[in-house]
Each structure stands twice: as C-alpha cells, then as structure tokens.
Design a protein around this motif. Structure first.
Motif, PDB file in Angstrom:
ATOM      1  N   SER A   1       0.822  -1.208   0.000  1.00 43.70           N
ATOM      2  CA  SER A   1       0.000   0.000   0.000  1.00 43.70           C
ATOM      3  C   SER A   1       0.854   1.255   0.000  1.00 43.70           C
ATOM      4  CB  SER A   1      -0.917   0.009   1.234  1.00 43.70           C
ATOM      5  OG  SER A   1      -1.771  -1.101   1.242  1.00 43.70           O
ATOM      6  N   ALA A   2       1.878   1.247   0.848  1.00 40.30           N
ATOM      7  CA  ALA A   2       2.751   2.417   0.951  1.00 40.30           C
ATOM      8  C   ALA A   2       3.486   2.681  -0.358  1.00 40.30           C
ATOM      9  CB  ALA A   2       3.752   2.213   2.091  1.00 40.30           C
ATOM     10  N   LEU A   3       3.997   1.639  -0.973  1.00 45.38           N
ATOM     11  CA  LEU A   3       4.690   1.804  -2.255  1.00 45.38           C
ATOM     12  C   LEU A   3       3.754   2.356  -3.323  1.00 45.38           C
ATOM     13  CD1 LEU A   3       6.825  -1.475  -2.401  1.00 45.38           C
ATOM     14  CD2 LEU A   3       7.682   0.866  -2.174  1.00 45.38           C
ATOM     15  N   SER A   4       2.553   1.799  -3.388  1.00 43.64           N
ATOM     16  CA  SER A   4       1.589   2.227  -4.395  1.00 43.64           C
ATOM     17  C   SER A   4       1.198   3.689  -4.207  1.00 43.64           C
ATOM     18  CB  SER A   4       0.348   1.332  -4.313  1.00 43.64           C
ATOM     19  OG  SER A   4      -0.646   1.765  -5.207  1.00 43.64           O
ATOM     20  N   ALA A   5       0.930   4.082  -2.963  1.00 42.27           N
ATOM     21  CA  ALA A   5       0.481   5.451  -2.691  1.00 42.27           C
ATOM     22  C   ALA A   5       1.600   6.469  -2.896  1.00 42.27           C
ATOM     23  CB  ALA A   5      -0.062   5.543  -1.264  1.00 42.27           C
ATOM     24  N   SER A   6       2.789   6.167  -2.387  1.00 45.85           N
ATOM     25  CA  SER A   6       3.879   7.146  -2.445  1.00 45.85           C
ATOM     26  C   SER A   6       4.482   7.288  -3.847  1.00 45.85           C
ATOM     27  CB  SER A   6       4.976   6.766  -1.443  1.00 45.85           C
ATOM     28  OG  SER A   6       5.480   5.476  -1.705  1.00 45.85           O
TER      29      SER A   6
ATOM     30  N   ALA B   1       1.163  15.291  -0.702  1.00 45.18           N
ATOM     31  CA  ALA B   1      -0.013  14.520  -0.300  1.00 45.18           C
ATOM     32  C   ALA B   1       0.204  13.030  -0.568  1.00 45.18           C
ATOM     33  CB  ALA B   1      -1.256  15.014  -1.043  1.00 45.18           C
ATOM     34  N   GLY B   2       0.822  12.712  -1.706  1.00 45.70           N
ATOM     35  CA  GLY B   2       1.086  11.314  -2.032  1.00 45.70           C
ATOM     36  C   GLY B   2       2.055  10.669  -1.049  1.00 45.70           C
ATOM     37  N   VAL B   3       3.087  11.420  -0.672  1.00 46.04           N
ATOM     38  CA  VAL B   3       4.072  10.885   0.276  1.00 46.04           C
ATOM     39  C   VAL B   3       3.441  10.683   1.653  1.00 46.04           C
ATOM     40  CG1 VAL B   3       6.202  11.404   1.526  1.00 46.04           C
ATOM     41  CG2 VAL B   3       6.066  11.828  -0.936  1.00 46.04           C
ATOM     42  N   ILE B   4       2.649  11.659   2.108  1.00 47.69           N
ATOM     43  CA  ILE B   4       2.003  11.540   3.423  1.00 47.69           C
ATOM     44  C   ILE B   4       0.987  10.396   3.417  1.00 47.69           C
ATOM     45  CG2 ILE B   4       0.529  12.707   5.124  1.00 47.69           C
ATOM     46  CD1 ILE B   4       1.803  15.344   4.234  1.00 47.69           C
ATOM     47  N   HIS B   5       0.273  10.261   2.292  1.00 49.96           N
ATOM     48  CA  HIS B   5      -0.657   9.143   2.158  1.00 49.96           C
ATOM     49  C   HIS B   5       0.099   7.814   2.193  1.00 49.96           C
ATOM     50  CE1 HIS B   5      -3.820   6.803  -0.272  1.00 49.96           C
ATOM     51  NE2 HIS B   5      -4.343   7.071   0.898  1.00 49.96           N
ATOM     52  N   GLY B   6       1.256   7.771   1.548  1.00 53.12           N
ATOM     53  CA  GLY B   6       2.088   6.571   1.598  1.00 53.12           C
ATOM     54  C   GLY B   6       2.575   6.287   3.010  1.00 53.12           C
ATOM     55  N   LEU B   7       2.879   7.350   3.758  1.00 54.26           N
ATOM     56  CA  LEU B   7       3.299   7.193   5.153  1.00 54.26           C
ATOM     57  C   LEU B   7       2.177   6.589   5.988  1.00 54.26           C
ATOM     58  CD1 LEU B   7       5.665   7.835   7.123  1.00 54.26           C
ATOM     59  CD2 LEU B   7       4.503  10.004   7.611  1.00 54.26           C
ATOM     60  N   LEU B   8       0.949   7.056   5.747  1.00 53.85           N
ATOM     61  CA  LEU B   8      -0.204   6.474   6.443  1.00 53.85           C
ATOM     62  C   LEU B   8      -0.298   4.977   6.158  1.00 53.85           C
ATOM     63  CD1 LEU B   8      -3.779   7.953   6.729  1.00 53.85           C
ATOM     64  CD2 LEU B   8      -3.475   5.592   5.997  1.00 53.85           C
ATOM     65  N   GLN B   9      -0.160   4.607   4.885  1.00 50.43           N
ATOM     66  CA  GLN B   9      -0.238   3.192   4.506  1.00 50.43           C
ATOM     67  C   GLN B   9       0.898   2.399   5.135  1.00 50.43           C
ATOM     68  OE1 GLN B   9      -2.791   1.959   2.989  1.00 50.43           O
ATOM     69  NE2 GLN B   9      -3.705   3.962   2.658  1.00 50.43           N
ATOM     70  N   LEU B  10       2.087   2.991   5.189  1.00 48.52           N
ATOM     71  CA  LEU B  10       3.225   2.307   5.791  1.00 48.52           C
ATOM     72  C   LEU B  10       2.979   2.059   7.273  1.00 48.52           C
ATOM     73  CD1 LEU B  10       6.080   1.203   5.433  1.00 48.52           C
ATOM     74  CD2 LEU B  10       6.951   3.501   5.953  1.00 48.52           C
ATOM     75  N   PHE B  11       2.372   3.025   7.949  1.00 51.46           N
ATOM     76  CA  PHE B  11       2.127   2.881   9.383  1.00 51.46           C
ATOM     77  C   PHE B  11       0.995   1.908   9.693  1.00 51.46           C
ATOM     78  CE2 PHE B  11       5.281   5.910  10.325  1.00 51.46           C
ATOM     79  CZ  PHE B  11       5.490   5.875  11.698  1.00 51.46           C
ATOM     80  N   THR B  12       0.186   1.559   8.688  1.00 54.08           N
ATOM     81  CA  THR B  12      -0.772   0.474   8.918  1.00 54.08           C
ATOM     82  C   THR B  12      -0.034  -0.860   9.070  1.00 54.08           C
ATOM     83  OG1 THR B  12      -1.114  -0.009   6.550  1.00 54.08           O
ATOM     84  CG2 THR B  12      -2.567   1.638   7.565  1.00 54.08           C
ATOM     85  N   ALA B  13       1.203  -0.908   8.565  1.00 55.42           N
ATOM     86  CA  ALA B  13       2.004  -2.132   8.666  1.00 55.42           C
ATOM     87  C   ALA B  13       2.833  -2.186   9.942  1.00 55.42           C
ATOM     88  CB  ALA B  13       2.930  -2.245   7.453  1.00 55.42           C
ATOM     89  N   VAL B  14       3.126  -1.028  10.531  1.00 56.54           N
ATOM     90  CA  VAL B  14       3.982  -0.986  11.725  1.00 56.54           C
ATOM     91  C   VAL B  14       3.427  -1.811  12.884  1.00 56.54           C
ATOM     92  CG1 VAL B  14       4.953   0.539  13.494  1.00 56.54           C
ATOM     93  CG2 VAL B  14       5.040   1.207  11.084  1.00 56.54           C
ATOM     94  N   PRO B  15       2.093  -1.777  13.150  1.00 46.61           N
ATOM     95  CA  PRO B  15       1.580  -2.598  14.256  1.00 46.61           C
ATOM     96  C   PRO B  15       1.890  -4.083  14.105  1.00 46.61           C
ATOM     97  CG  PRO B  15      -0.087  -1.039  13.560  1.00 46.61           C
ATOM     98  CD  PRO B  15       1.025  -0.952  12.560  1.00 46.61           C
TER      99      PRO B  15
END
Length: 411
Positions: A149-154, A256-270
C-alpha cells in the motif's frame, strides 16, 4: 536434517513467500488511486460522488464475492482459487489502465473480485498450513499489505512524471501510474505456480455461510463484525479521500502522495510491534481500545491542526492497521473450530465491506454539499467513537458458542 525435511522446509518457505506476495497485491491496486484522484476527476470530468465510487466498487465486490470464494475453493481447491484471484487482479489492472471512464470502473470492479477471493481464502490457507502460528503469520501478512500500500500510494505521483518524461501518449499519465502496479500480481503468479501441483479441497476451512446460521443471532459475532466494519469504513474513507483533503488544505500533490504513503506504511507498523506480544496479552480490551483512540486523536487533529498532517497520518495508520490485525485475530481466537472461524470470517467480511463501501460515497457527497471537509471529518470522528465502543465488546475473551445464551436483541 534429512532430504525429506529439507524438501518440506523449502516447500513451506515457498508457500509462505507466495502468500506474502499475494498479500502485497491485495491493497496496492486501491491505495494508488487516492493521490491521483484529482487528476482523474479533472481528465474524466467526474463528480466527487463518482470519484468516491472508485474506492466503493472494490468494496462492493468484496461483499458480493466473499461468500462465493468458499464455493470456488471447494470446487477448484485453495491453490487454484488463489491463482484465479491473481489472474483477476492482472486482468482488472490491465483494463483499468486503458484510460477511459468505462475501463476505469470496469477494471476496478474486476480488481475487487480478485481481492475478495484472496481476502477470504488466505486466512483459511494460513489456518490450514500454519495452525500454530496463525497470529504471527497474520501479522506478517498484514505487514506486507501495508508495504504494498505504501509503495503504491507514495509512487503514484512520481510515476505520472515518469510517464511524462517518457512522452507516453497512448494512455493518460494517471493510467500509466495505475498500470505500473501490475508488477505485483505478475511476480505473485510466477512464485505461486509451484503450488498449482496441489489441488487441496478447502471444505474444512471454508464452510458455507449458512452452515452456522446461529452466528447471525450471536451478539459476540456481531460485535466482531461491526468492529471490523467500522475499521474498514474509516480506513477506506482515508484511502479514498486523504490525499485530496491534504491538497485542499495546502499541500502539493507530491506531498499529499508521500504523506498518504506514510499512512499506509504505518498500517504495517503494528504488525511488527504486535507479533511478539499479542499472544501473551490475555485481556486484549485495553490494547483494542488504545488503537481505536489513536484513530480518534488523528481525525480530531486533522480537523483542528491540518498542518500536522504527518503526525495524524502516522497515528491513524497505526491505529487502523492494529485494529485490522486484531479483528482478524478475534475471528480465530473467539471461535471454537475451523468451520466456525471460516463462517464468521465470511459474515464479518461480507457485512463489513458493505458498510465500508458507503464511506467514500458519503464522504464525497457531504463534502460536495457542504464545500468543506470539516463535516465529513466530524462524521469520521463519530464513527471512530462507535469503533471504540465495539473494540471493548469484540475483544472479550469468551468463545462464541454454538447456542449463544444471549439473544440478538441484547446487543
């Protein structure tokens, strides 16, 4: 180590690699749309409500095809059914990238069908082949979804620049960007090919939804279903509209794309954090509530202080990603056998994605009517409050019995 043991270890490693590559392909075709939404709307002349349908269509497909996935697995076997899901993803991404409105929505629907089949069948495969490591494998599986998700968004916006630099004229730059994600299912198909030698019936793991009809009268089953549903409702609103909200509050499309990618990346952190501790925590109510409250703080923060969007993106991503892991874990932990777990999974995903499908449309319609993002974000805050309430109910420790003592009215 004997040759037989080495062969089994290699086979298991290859199976796990295949599962993880499928996982990468499950959310990335959707998350790449958000950063490109303004560009797509401008070139195809879509309204906000129509744009919301780009995220809603896959969710409707999830709800429709989830109950059919078990029948496909029973007929074809888990391995072949998962290969079919990958080919649907491949076909959908190809069609969606043609550049027209019709191909955009048609391809999106086919992508949703492919994701729906894998969403239902992968947990069954993990429960069958990794019965003693369900929570750990689930966490790694969600981690890979977050990475994809993070790769796709960012990369969504940078890939449009690549298309411009290559002077690609046959399709719009946004279509090139969305089409680039086709590499994920192609690699997954190649890695999954050795599994096609197997033709494992999945009847034991993917029972029909009505074989445990008492679940529809069980308050506990509904608590878990609504916990997953509200998680998905909020998550897919952010997947769809978060980049547009950021642009409207002053961020560039690239930011916006990078921040959105960061959000997606943090869905994986948990997944990384929860892997070593989730099985040791007996009472998961405090953990579950804490994750939902992170989402609440993020939504309120986005309303009051949008300049701190990076912080709110990380908090929301962590809360939503952790909540998703717990929702999947509750399905396994609170059921008594594989049949019941598969049935509850089908119920939770079918109804959960139906509710989630309304989110992007409602969000777009309220914004279009009010001209502001504050009213729809207030709706998100209310939904987050309900999510917090159901986090306490869904995370109880008692099992779901075949004849629940409570009635549906007692929810």
């Amino acid at each position: 180590m004997t040759q037989v043991q080495t062969s089994r270890l290699t086979s298991t490693a290859y199976l796990l690699l295949g599962v993880l590559l499928i996982a990468i392909s499950l959310r990335s075709p959707i998350t790449g749309v958000g950063p490109l939404l303004d560009l797509i709307r401008e070139q195809l002349h879509l309204s906000a409500t129509q744009a919301g349908m780009l995220t809603t269509l896959p969710l409707l497909a999830f709800a429709f095809f989830s109950p059919l996935a078990s029948k496909l697995a029973q007929k074809k076997g888990l391995e072949h059914a998962l290969m079919i899901s990958l080919f649907l993803l491949l076909t959908g991404i190809t069609i969606r990238s043609q550049g027209s409105s019709i191909s955009l929505f048609t391809g999106t629907l086919i992508i949703g069908a492919g994701i729906a089949i894998a969403n239902v069948l992968l947990p069954s495969l993990m429960k069958r082949d990794f019965p003693n490591r369900v929570t750990t494998i689930t966490s790694i599986y969600v981690l890979m979804m977050g990475v994809g998700s993070a790769l796709s968004a960012s990369l969504a916006i940078p890939l449009t620049h690549v298309a411009e630099s290559l002077s690609i004229k046959l399709i719009p730059t946004w279509a090139f960007s969305l089409g680039s994600i086709i590499l994920f299912p192609i690699i997954a198909i190649l890695i999954w090919l050795p599994q096609m030698r197997n033709h494992t019936p999945a009847a034991e793991n993917t029972s029909k939804l009505d074989s445990h009809s008492y679940l529809w009268r069980s308050p506990s089953a509904w608590h878990i279903t609504l916990f997953l549903a509200l998680n998905s409702f909020l998550m897919y609103i952010f997947i769809s509209w978060f980049p547009t909200i950021l642009v409207d509050t002053g961020y560039s499309h690239e930011q916006a794309g990078v921040i959105h990618g960061l959000l997606q990346l943090f869905t994986a952190v948990p997944a990384i954090v929860l892997i070593p501790i989730i099985s040791r925590i007996q009472d998961k109510r405090l953990l579950s509530l804490g994750l939902t409250l992170l989402g609440m703080i993020a939504v309120i923060g986005l309303i009051l202080a949008p300049s701190l969007a990076i912080l709110w993106a990380m908090l929301f991503g962590f809360g939503a990603g952790g909540g998703f892991i717990l929702a999947l874990a509750f399905i396994s932990l609170r059921t008594t056998d594989i049949h019941q777990a598969a049935t509850l999974s089908g119920m939770a995903q079918c109804l959960g994605y139906l509710l989630a499908a309304t989110g992007p449309i409602i969000m777009g319609a309220i914004h279009e009517y009010s001209g502001s993002w504050t009213p729809p974000l207030i709706l998100c805050a209310v939904a987050n409050l309900l999510w917090s309430i159901f986090s306490l109910l869904a995370s109880r420790s008692e099992k779901i019995h075949k004849q629940p003592k409570q009635s549906f009215q007692s929810i």
